[in-house]
Design a protein around this motif. Structure first.
Motif, PDB file in Angstrom:
ATOM      1  N   LYS A 145       0.813  -1.213   0.000  1.00  0.00           N
ATOM      2  CA  LYS A 145       0.000   0.000   0.000  1.00  0.00           C
ATOM      3  C   LYS A 145       0.850   1.269   0.000  1.00  0.00           C
ATOM      4  CE  LYS A 145      -4.014  -2.229   2.056  1.00  0.00           C
ATOM      5  NZ  LYS A 145      -3.475  -3.578   1.883  1.00  0.00           N
ATOM      6  N   LYS A 146       0.176   2.390  -0.237  1.00  0.00           N
ATOM      7  CA  LYS A 146       0.831   3.688  -0.358  1.00  0.00           C
ATOM      8  C   LYS A 146       1.623   4.046   0.903  1.00  0.00           C
ATOM      9  CE  LYS A 146      -0.195   8.553  -1.326  1.00  0.00           C
ATOM     10  NZ  LYS A 146      -1.269   9.544  -1.603  1.00  0.00           N
ATOM     11  N   ASP A 147       1.101   3.727   2.090  1.00  0.00           N
ATOM     12  CA  ASP A 147       1.795   4.060   3.340  1.00  0.00           C
ATOM     13  C   ASP A 147       3.181   3.438   3.392  1.00  0.00           C
ATOM     14  OD1 ASP A 147      -0.381   5.488   4.118  1.00  0.00           O
ATOM     15  OD2 ASP A 147      -1.151   4.016   5.551  1.00  0.00           O
ATOM     16  N   ALA A 148       3.298   2.189   2.916  1.00  0.00           N
ATOM     17  CA  ALA A 148       4.592   1.505   2.935  1.00  0.00           C
ATOM     18  C   ALA A 148       5.583   2.193   2.010  1.00  0.00           C
ATOM     19  CB  ALA A 148       4.415   0.039   2.532  1.00  0.00           C
ATOM     20  N   GLU A 171       5.489   5.383   1.167  1.00  0.00           N
ATOM     21  CA  GLU A 171       5.828   6.683   1.756  1.00  0.00           C
ATOM     22  C   GLU A 171       6.874   6.523   2.860  1.00  0.00           C
ATOM     23  OE1 GLU A 171       1.993   8.189   2.834  1.00  0.00           O
ATOM     24  OE2 GLU A 171       1.709   9.182   0.883  1.00  0.00           O
ATOM     25  N   ASP A 172       6.795   5.437   3.632  1.00  0.00           N
ATOM     26  CA  ASP A 172       7.828   5.165   4.642  1.00  0.00           C
ATOM     27  C   ASP A 172       9.186   4.975   3.971  1.00  0.00           C
ATOM     28  OD1 ASP A 172       5.998   5.330   6.693  1.00  0.00           O
ATOM     29  OD2 ASP A 172       5.688   3.154   6.841  1.00  0.00           O
ATOM     30  N   ARG A 203      10.634   8.326   2.758  1.00  0.00           N
ATOM     31  CA  ARG A 203      11.187   9.131   3.856  1.00  0.00           C
ATOM     32  C   ARG A 203      12.599   8.688   4.216  1.00  0.00           C
ATOM     33  NH1 ARG A 203       5.762   9.433   5.711  1.00  0.00           N
ATOM     34  NH2 ARG A 203       5.923   7.409   6.749  1.00  0.00           N
ATOM     35  N   ALA A 263      -0.061   3.351  -4.527  1.00  0.00           N
ATOM     36  CA  ALA A 263       1.344   3.177  -4.136  1.00  0.00           C
ATOM     37  C   ALA A 263       2.269   3.333  -5.341  1.00  0.00           C
ATOM     38  CB  ALA A 263       1.540   1.805  -3.496  1.00  0.00           C
ATOM     39  N   SER A 317       2.561   6.949  -6.240  1.00  0.00           N
ATOM     40  CA  SER A 317       3.374   7.641  -5.239  1.00  0.00           C
ATOM     41  C   SER A 317       4.858   7.395  -5.492  1.00  0.00           C
ATOM     42  CB  SER A 317       2.984   7.168  -3.838  1.00  0.00           C
ATOM     43  OG  SER A 317       3.749   7.824  -2.853  1.00  0.00           O
TER      44      SER A 317
END
Length: 301
Positions: A75-78, A80-81, A84, A110, A113
């Motif tokens: 997913k997108k959160d992974a 984005e981590d 960073r 994802a 992104s």
């Protein structure tokens, strides 16, 4: 020297001659082999030292990030981590390297992104994207990556296919079929292989009812990659027939097939060209029935 040894040499040459790309896509048929190659490449980018090797094995290298999941999607959160972490400057090495395993699992959000990050990556950052099914990946990501094909090691490719017979395993191995796809098909792979052999035998032998076989072939297929796998099976049969015709016995993905084809070398070569054309058409979303019918009809000249 085998294919993967040549790959190692090319990757090391890119490092040694300062020609590293920002993004690599390692594509193949066994994720375990891709994983080992990505770790080999990453270690040499970061510096093949005992310390770097130890940190990588322990999963503690500050300049290395490995993203994988046992879930069905990334997913997108992974992503984005990951981004960073990659925006931080390297601390142990000259470069920062990240690997995304099973890239085809990225959700559309994802993937978009990550695309933004790939378009403007920080300096001295290398991405290694691993995939066993590149067909669903955005063309814009393909265009930004240097593609590297890595053939799965035999033990990696066949270890999850215990449900197949020895002759079926030989077909998977000799034709370098995607083991993950074969596993997903489960018992349907055996059916598809059997019908592909029946069809190919009739086609090679100029059977008058060969066109009737096509519907039975396509009934087992549910998605585009199934049709492409079917064409790999047909190509393998025709190629084996060609080798028999010219007196070679070095290529035999179908060990139970012994008959000699009635077609000659020129006709069989023409058939292989038509299989390649059918493959191209299906990849451009032409109806599979039309592509296979055209393949048979065009091969007759």
């Amino acid at each position: 020297m085998n294919l993967n040894e040549n790959v190692d040499i090319k990757l090391l040459n890119a490092i040694n001659h300062g020609r590293l790309s920002h993004t690599y896509m390692f594509e193949g048929d066994a994720v375990e082999t891709l994983r080992r190659k990505s770790e080999f490449f990453a270690l040499n980018i970061l510096g093949d030292t005992e310390r770097n090797g130890s940190l990588l094995r322990e999963g503690n290298h500050p300049d290395f990030y490995y993203l994988r999941t046992d879930e069905t999607s990334i997913k997108k959160d992974a992503v984005e981590d990951l981004v960073r972490v990659m925006h931080k400057k390297p601390t142990e090495s000259e470069y920062k390297v990240y690997v995304i395993e099973s890239f085809e699992k990225l959700t559309p959000q994802a993937e978009n992104s990550l695309l933004k990050f790939l378009e403007e990556p920080p300096e001295k950052t290398v991405a290694i994207l691993l995939t066993i099914d590149k067909s669903s990946i955005l063309p814009t990501i393909h265009s930004r990556a240097q593609h590297v094909f890595i053939r799965g090691e035999r033990e990696d490719r066949l270890k999850d296919l215990e449900f197949l017979t020895e002759s079926e395993l030989t077909t998977v191995d000799r034709l370098s079929l995607n083991a993950g796809h074969v596993k997903h098909l489960d018992e349907n792979f055996s059916k598809l292989r059997e019908r592909a052999m029946e069809f190919s035998s009739k086609w090679v032998m100029d059977h008058p009812l060969v066109l009737i076989q096509i519907k039975g072939l396509l009934d087992i297929c549910n998605e585009r990659r199934d049709y492409l796998l079917l064409l790999q099976l047909i190509d393998g049969y025709v190629r084996q027939s060609l080798h028999q015709t010219i007196g070679l016995n070095d290529f035999k993905p179908y060990i139970e097939v012994a008959e000699n084809p009635v077609k000659g070398e020129t006709a069989l070569s023409k058939m292989l060209e038509e299989v390649a054309e059918a493959n191209r058409l299906i990849q451009f979303n032409v109806n599979p029935m039309l592509a296979l019918e055209g393949m048979v009809i065009s091969s007759k000249g």
